[in-house]
Write an enzyme that holds these catalytic residues in place. Structure first.
Site, short mmCIF file in Angstrom:
data_model
loop_
_atom_site.label_atom_id
_atom_site.label_comp_id
_atom_site.label_asym_id
_atom_site.label_seq_id
_atom_site.Cartn_x
_atom_site.Cartn_y
_atom_site.Cartn_z
N ASN A 187 47.96 17.71 40.30
CA ASN A 187 47.74 19.07 39.80
C ASN A 187 47.40 19.11 38.32
OD1 ASN A 187 48.30 22.13 39.64
ND2 ASN A 187 49.85 21.27 38.27
N SER B 163 38.62 23.08 42.04
CA SER B 163 38.38 24.42 41.50
C SER B 163 37.14 25.01 42.14
CB SER B 163 38.19 24.35 39.98
OG SER B 163 37.66 25.57 39.48
N TYR C 199 34.21 20.87 32.72
CA TYR C 199 35.30 21.16 33.66
C TYR C 199 34.76 21.24 35.09
CZ TYR C 199 39.19 23.50 35.96
OH TYR C 199 40.21 23.82 36.82
N PRO D 136 41.61 26.20 44.57
CA PRO D 136 41.91 27.61 44.31
C PRO D 136 40.77 28.29 43.57
CG PRO D 136 42.96 26.25 42.64
CD PRO D 136 42.27 25.31 43.60
N LEU E 179 40.13 31.52 40.63
CA LEU E 179 40.79 31.82 39.36
C LEU E 179 42.19 32.38 39.61
CD1 LEU E 179 40.79 32.23 36.26
CD2 LEU E 179 39.78 34.49 36.70
#
Length: 244
Positions: free
Chosen positions: A83, A138, A151, A181, A183
């Site tokens: 994570n 992400s 990123y 996930p 935002l």
């Protein structure tokens, strides 16, 4: 009891994962650059067992020490939740204005760090013939969110790495999956999250902000026996905003 290592578990999403896994019967290893004692205290207050290890996941030595500490404390390493990530420090800017140092640090943590943590736990999982590795990506990978090219690229690499590892580690009884996930606003770390979230919510069928607890069900599923035949997958948790 099975053991779960959660990186970046001193606060926010990682702490939520750690506490949820403890509630599901896992011993917890809190791995973070920050002091993880508050997470340990929360797990223990609920009747679980946990230890904290100061860990820079971009360091091979730190990851090896983390895996050894987990095995010494609880005997096995059954689940790894990757994570920890370099994100809150990133300043949004055009792709050609990203400082080289910031680009490199993003990949050191978000890609090399994930790889090194997997390398560190692998011998323990291989020897016991089982293990679950869950890497966090992400939805910026699929949106191509501007202003964060390093990123976005790093989190895209996590998905590719996870698929590669699933092929290599399946014969050892180890599954490797990615959870992605959307935002999850954190105004205390990134004040810009709040206005950005308005646009994100408008694009999804479930018209509310995503919260850390929305991730728990998927994490527990992939950590448990119900997902023993699931590997190499990327599960998007985003309120239905889009399909990958």
């Amino acid at each position: 009891m099975p053991t779960a290592i959660v990186t970046g578990a001193a606060r926010e999403l990682g702490r939520v994962y750690a506490v949820a896994l403890a509630g599901a019967g896992f011993d917890i290893v809190v791995a973070d650059l920050l002091d993880g004692q508050e997470t340990v205290d929360e797990v223990e207050a609920a009747g679980g067992r946990a230890i904290s290890c100061r860990t820079d996941i971009s360091s091979a030595a730190d990851n090896d020490a983390l895996a050894a500490a987990a095995a010494d404390a609880f005997g096995t390493i059954d689940v790894l939740i990757n994570n920890a990530a370099y994100f809150s420090q990133i300043v949004r800017r055009p792709f050609n204005e990203v400082p080289l140092q910031e680009w490199d640090r993003t990949f050191e943590v978000n890609v090399r760090g994930v790889w090194l943590t997997c390398c560190a736990v692998y011998p323990y999982m291989r020897d016991q013939g089982s293990g679950k590795i869950i890497n966090i990506s992400s939805t910026t990978c699929f949106k191509g969110t501007p202003g964060f090219p390093h990123y976005v690229a790093s989190k895209s690499a996590v998905i590719g790495l996870s698929r590669c590892l699933s092929q290599e580690l399946g014969s050892d009884g180890i599954t490797v999956n990615t959870v992605t996930p959307d935002l999850i606003p954190n105004p205390s770390l990134r004040p810009s999250d709040a206005p950005s979230d308005q646009f994100v919510v408008a694009a999804r069928p479930i018209k509310r902000s995503q919260v850390p607890q929305d991730m728990v069900g998927t994490i527990l599923y992939l950590a448990g026996s119900g997902s023993d035949f699931v590997t190499g997958q990327n599960i998007v948790v985003n309120g239905g905003a889009f399909c990958q």
